[in-house]
Design an enzyme around this catalytic site. Structure first.
Site, PDB file in Angstrom:
ATOM      1  N   ASP A  38      61.263  47.860  49.445  1.00  0.00           N
ATOM      2  CA  ASP A  38      62.693  48.196  49.443  1.00  0.00           C
ATOM      3  C   ASP A  38      63.403  47.057  49.862  1.00  0.00           C
ATOM      4  O   ASP A  38      63.403  46.203  50.866  1.00  0.00           O
ATOM      5  CB  ASP A  38      62.728  49.092  50.670  1.00  0.00           C
ATOM      6  CG  ASP A  38      64.209  49.739  51.069  1.00  0.00           C
ATOM      7  OD1 ASP A  38      65.295  49.226  50.159  1.00  0.00           O
ATOM      8  OD2 ASP A  38      64.576  50.345  51.908  1.00  0.00           O
ATOM      9  N   THR A  60      45.409  51.427  48.272  1.00  0.00           N
ATOM     10  CA  THR A  60      44.004  51.188  47.796  1.00  0.00           C
ATOM     11  C   THR A  60      43.253  52.467  47.350  1.00  0.00           C
ATOM     12  O   THR A  60      42.099  52.527  47.336  1.00  0.00           O
ATOM     13  CB  THR A  60      43.226  50.516  49.150  1.00  0.00           C
ATOM     14  OG1 THR A  60      43.244  51.328  50.098  1.00  0.00           O
ATOM     15  CG2 THR A  60      43.960  49.302  49.286  1.00  0.00           C
ATOM     16  N   ASP A 102      38.581  42.445  42.772  1.00  0.00           N
ATOM     17  CA  ASP A 102      37.722  42.179  41.595  1.00  0.00           C
ATOM     18  C   ASP A 102      38.094  43.322  40.449  1.00  0.00           C
ATOM     19  O   ASP A 102      37.703  43.330  39.170  1.00  0.00           O
ATOM     20  CB  ASP A 102      36.561  42.554  41.842  1.00  0.00           C
ATOM     21  CG  ASP A 102      35.892  43.681  42.506  1.00  0.00           C
ATOM     22  OD1 ASP A 102      36.637  44.236  43.498  1.00  0.00           O
ATOM     23  OD2 ASP A 102      35.024  44.680  42.004  1.00  0.00           O
ATOM     24  N   TYR A 124      44.729  51.534  39.041  1.00  0.00           N
ATOM     25  CA  TYR A 124      44.908  50.770  40.086  1.00  0.00           C
ATOM     26  C   TYR A 124      44.377  49.337  39.892  1.00  0.00           C
ATOM     27  O   TYR A 124      45.248  48.456  40.492  1.00  0.00           O
ATOM     28  CB  TYR A 124      43.373  51.430  41.202  1.00  0.00           C
ATOM     29  CG  TYR A 124      43.490  50.322  42.330  1.00  0.00           C
ATOM     30  CD1 TYR A 124      44.479  50.307  43.344  1.00  0.00           C
ATOM     31  CD2 TYR A 124      42.366  49.628  42.290  1.00  0.00           C
ATOM     32  CE1 TYR A 124      44.088  49.141  44.253  1.00  0.00           C
ATOM     33  CE2 TYR A 124      42.214  48.493  43.421  1.00  0.00           C
ATOM     34  CZ  TYR A 124      42.906  48.280  44.296  1.00  0.00           C
ATOM     35  OH  TYR A 124      42.759  47.469  45.230  1.00  0.00           O
TER      36      TYR A 124
END
Length: 292
Positions: A38, A60, A102, A124
């Site tokens: 924000d 995550t 990774d 992700y």
């Protein structure tokens, strides 16, 4: 290095908690105090008080990011939020430390070097790759790529320990290979980079700005290998853990993100700065003794 001039996002996560111990006096925030996505949060902050931003926050939930809503959240936090941090660092001449993964790679190359090209398998992973690109847009940046983080709070090691004490015999994947990274060691590596940066040591810096792989050192093993060690430490037979392939483990499940199978990071660059990560086996023994 004046810790009071360090601003940290994600202050209550595994890495944030470890950073609190090693950087006393730094300003730690959570998403309630500072929403990194924000612009208004940035406008309310007096950035003249700080020299460094450490981004220990992130979305995550790897599988959750495969859904439309989860992908939107991952992009909002892991990419857009990092871009706002990077823009702020540029505007106010701050050093930005951003923690990566990774998962920006497809896991077909081992070990991963800092200059490997992005090839994320999942949404992700794509959000983390986009965040790396954003972080690299500010001149004074450290992108710290890590794997398999274990700290205070919910994590794989603690989960296996709890399962062992409940006499559960789990299936654990045996074809994803890498090393654990303990949050204390990750925090120590970040502090090392900052202390040896061109800003802290303008005459003889040993850690130039850029991307660094940072995990614990030691041999490369599977999640199943680690689970067997935890079960042994809990006084249970290692045979209680059954190794299965990733495909077998997730068979029949929906919205599962593909995982990179090779997660070993080349640690040559971070070692060249004078930082030597601990062997993950030694760190695991200490963790089980001190935190479980």
């Amino acid at each position: 290095m004046d810790n009071s001039r360090i601003f940290v996002t994600g202050g209550n996560g595994q890495l944030g908690t470890a950073l609190r111990d090693i950087l006393p006096g730094a300003h730690f925030t959570d998403s309630q105090e500072f929403d990194m996505t924000d612009l208004a949060s940035y406008e309310r902050t007096d950035w003249s008080q700080y020299d460094c931003l450490i981004n220990a926050a992130g979305m995550t939930n790897v599988d959750g990011a495969e859904t439309p809503e989860g992908n939107e959240l991952a992009q909002k936090i892991n990419a857009h939020g990092v871009k706002l941090l990077a823009d702020t660092a540029t505007t106010h001449d701050l050093t930005l430390v951003h923690v990566s993964s990774d998962y920006v790679f497809d896991g077909t190359i081992t070990p991963h070097t800092e200059d490997e090209k992005f090839a994320p398998l999942s949404k992700y992973g794509q959000s983390k790759a986009d965040g790396d690109i954003a972080a690299a847009s500010t001149p004074k940046h450290y992108i710290v790529r890590t794997t398999w983080v274990v700290g205070k709070g919910k994590n794989f090691v603690r989960t296996m320990w709890d399962l062992a004490h409940r006499d559960i015999k789990p299936n654990v994947v045996n074809d994803q290979l890498g090393r654990l990274t303990f949050a204390d060691d990750l925090a120590s590596g970040i502090k090392h980079l900052l202390m040896h940066s061109p800003t802290s040591n303008p005459q003889s810096p040993t850690a130039s700005y850029g991307t660094y792989n940072l995990t614990n050192d030691g041999d490369v093993v599977s999640w199943a290998d680690i689970a067997k060690l935890v079960y042994g430490a809990a006084g249970k037979p290692a045979e209680d853990v059954t190794g299965v392939t990733t495909a077998e483990y997730y068979a029949g499940k929906e919205d599962i993100a593909p995982r990179p199978l090779q997660s070993e990071m080349d640690l040559s660059k971070i070692k060249s700065t004078g930082f030597s990560p601990r062997d993950w086996r030694d760190a695991l023994d200490e963790y089980l003794e001190m935190n479980i």
